[in-house]
Design a protein around this motif. Sequence first.
Motif, PDB file in Angstrom:
ATOM      1  N   TYR A  16       0.857  -1.118  -0.050  1.00  0.00           N
ATOM      2  CA  TYR A  16       0.096  -0.051   0.020  1.00  0.00           C
ATOM      3  C   TYR A  16       0.865   1.166   0.117  1.00  0.00           C
ATOM      4  CZ  TYR A  16      -3.761  -3.462   1.236  1.00  0.00           C
ATOM      5  OH  TYR A  16      -4.488  -4.218   1.515  1.00  0.00           O
ATOM      6  N   ALA A  17       2.117   1.165   0.294  1.00  0.00           N
ATOM      7  CA  ALA A  17       2.991   2.182   0.303  1.00  0.00           C
ATOM      8  C   ALA A  17       3.082   3.309  -0.784  1.00  0.00           C
ATOM      9  CB  ALA A  17       4.297   1.827   0.642  1.00  0.00           C
ATOM     10  N   GLN A  18       2.969   2.844  -1.963  1.00  0.00           N
ATOM     11  CA  GLN A  18       2.902   3.790  -3.269  1.00  0.00           C
ATOM     12  C   GLN A  18       1.495   4.424  -3.282  1.00  0.00           C
ATOM     13  OE1 GLN A  18       5.201   4.443  -5.656  1.00  0.00           O
ATOM     14  NE2 GLN A  18       4.013   5.920  -6.142  1.00  0.00           N
ATOM     15  N   GLU A  19       0.489   3.749  -3.062  1.00  0.00           N
ATOM     16  CA  GLU A  19      -0.699   4.500  -2.903  1.00  0.00           C
ATOM     17  C   GLU A  19      -0.937   5.486  -1.920  1.00  0.00           C
ATOM     18  OE1 GLU A  19      -5.651   3.459  -3.016  1.00  0.00           O
ATOM     19  OE2 GLU A  19      -4.337   1.823  -2.677  1.00  0.00           O
ATOM     20  N   CYS A  21       1.490   7.379  -0.433  1.00  0.00           N
ATOM     21  CA  CYS A  21       2.257   8.548  -0.804  1.00  0.00           C
ATOM     22  C   CYS A  21       1.466   9.205  -1.989  1.00  0.00           C
ATOM     23  CB  CYS A  21       3.546   8.019  -1.480  1.00  0.00           C
ATOM     24  SG  CYS A  21       4.711   7.227  -0.310  1.00  0.00           S
ATOM     25  N   GLU A  22       0.673   8.666  -2.935  1.00  0.00           N
ATOM     26  CA  GLU A  22       0.036   9.425  -4.034  1.00  0.00           C
ATOM     27  C   GLU A  22      -1.080  10.282  -3.433  1.00  0.00           C
ATOM     28  OE1 GLU A  22      -0.805   6.514  -6.611  1.00  0.00           O
ATOM     29  OE2 GLU A  22       1.153   6.065  -7.730  1.00  0.00           O
ATOM     30  N   SER A  25       0.051  13.473  -1.593  1.00  0.00           N
ATOM     31  CA  SER A  25       0.642  14.212  -2.544  1.00  0.00           C
ATOM     32  C   SER A  25      -0.652  15.018  -2.847  1.00  0.00           C
ATOM     33  CB  SER A  25       1.559  13.639  -3.400  1.00  0.00           C
ATOM     34  OG  SER A  25       1.900  14.624  -4.204  1.00  0.00           O
ATOM     35  N   LYS A  37       7.353  15.793   1.365  1.00  0.00           N
ATOM     36  CA  LYS A  37       7.110  14.759   0.676  1.00  0.00           C
ATOM     37  C   LYS A  37       7.813  13.266   1.298  1.00  0.00           C
ATOM     38  CE  LYS A  37       7.666  17.154  -3.828  1.00  0.00           C
ATOM     39  NZ  LYS A  37       8.477  17.170  -4.989  1.00  0.00           N
ATOM     40  N   THR A  39       8.171   9.157   0.571  1.00  0.00           N
ATOM     41  CA  THR A  39       8.544   8.151  -0.422  1.00  0.00           C
ATOM     42  C   THR A  39       8.080   6.704  -0.003  1.00  0.00           C
ATOM     43  OG1 THR A  39      10.581   7.490   0.658  1.00  0.00           O
ATOM     44  CG2 THR A  39      10.649   9.242  -0.916  1.00  0.00           C
ATOM     45  N   PRO A  40       7.775   5.961  -0.802  1.00  0.00           N
ATOM     46  CA  PRO A  40       7.296   4.556  -0.399  1.00  0.00           C
ATOM     47  C   PRO A  40       8.034   3.716   0.537  1.00  0.00           C
ATOM     48  CG  PRO A  40       6.675   5.057  -2.842  1.00  0.00           C
ATOM     49  CD  PRO A  40       7.736   6.062  -2.339  1.00  0.00           C
ATOM     50  N   THR A  41       9.434   3.858   0.115  1.00  0.00           N
ATOM     51  CA  THR A  41      10.610   3.349   1.070  1.00  0.00           C
ATOM     52  C   THR A  41      10.497   3.827   2.539  1.00  0.00           C
ATOM     53  OG1 THR A  41      12.191   3.041  -0.688  1.00  0.00           O
ATOM     54  CG2 THR A  41      13.074   2.952   1.351  1.00  0.00           C
ATOM     55  N   GLN A  44       7.224   2.402   4.416  1.00  0.00           N
ATOM     56  CA  GLN A  44       7.667   1.063   4.385  1.00  0.00           C
ATOM     57  C   GLN A  44       8.315   0.644   5.693  1.00  0.00           C
ATOM     58  OE1 GLN A  44       9.171  -0.535   0.622  1.00  0.00           O
ATOM     59  NE2 GLN A  44       6.927  -0.838  -0.060  1.00  0.00           N
TER      60      GLN A  44
END
Length: 213
Positions: A16-19, A21-22, A25, A37, A39-41, A44
């Motif tokens: 779910y990390a990418q979602e 962050c989006e 933003s 900002k 980041t997915p990393t 996580q």
Amino acid sequence: MKPIKIIIATKDHFVYAQEICEVISNSAKVRGTGIAKRTPTYIQTKMENGNAIIALCEGKFAGFCYIEVWGHEKYVAHSGLIVHPDYRKQGLAKRIKEFTFNYSLEKYPSSKVFGITTGLAVMKINSELGYKPVTFSELTDDPKFWAGCKTCTNYDILVSKEHKMCLCTGMLYDPAKKEHKKENWFDKAVIKRLKKIKQAMLTNNKQLLLWKK
């Protein structure tokens, strides 16, 4: 209404990390506010350390928040509070914030809890939990925390004010002063007026800085 579960995130939730962050933003862009900002990393890492809270509705991402630790656990902060657009106006942000707040008090019982925000909704929730508005000097002086503001569109204002103030409002909960928890200083109309005044003052200052360059 489908049930939404709020739990402590783990490695199982890396997907779910990418979602997350989006959504963070995109939300900032819609509000027209500055935001640090993520980041997915980074998200996580918080999940792996047991310092992230996630809300799920039948396997779908509904909301998120994470805990940051500063000054050798003297302070903790709740950051990245977000609710997916599909699950807003259901009181989910408050539920996530309360869960994160209680969890952080349990995990870091002697730490002061603080945050900086431009959002009236977050300020109201914080007020109900016992936070008080404070100057930035009462928050952590850990340079790593303030370094996180570098990606915010208002960072020049923060620097010009020597990290003493910005468009964000500093808020603090001191577990040693629980007797103040029931006080509610929040008045939406007053806060809006103060926010407009501060924004006008700082925007003029920012324009002056640009002119000098």
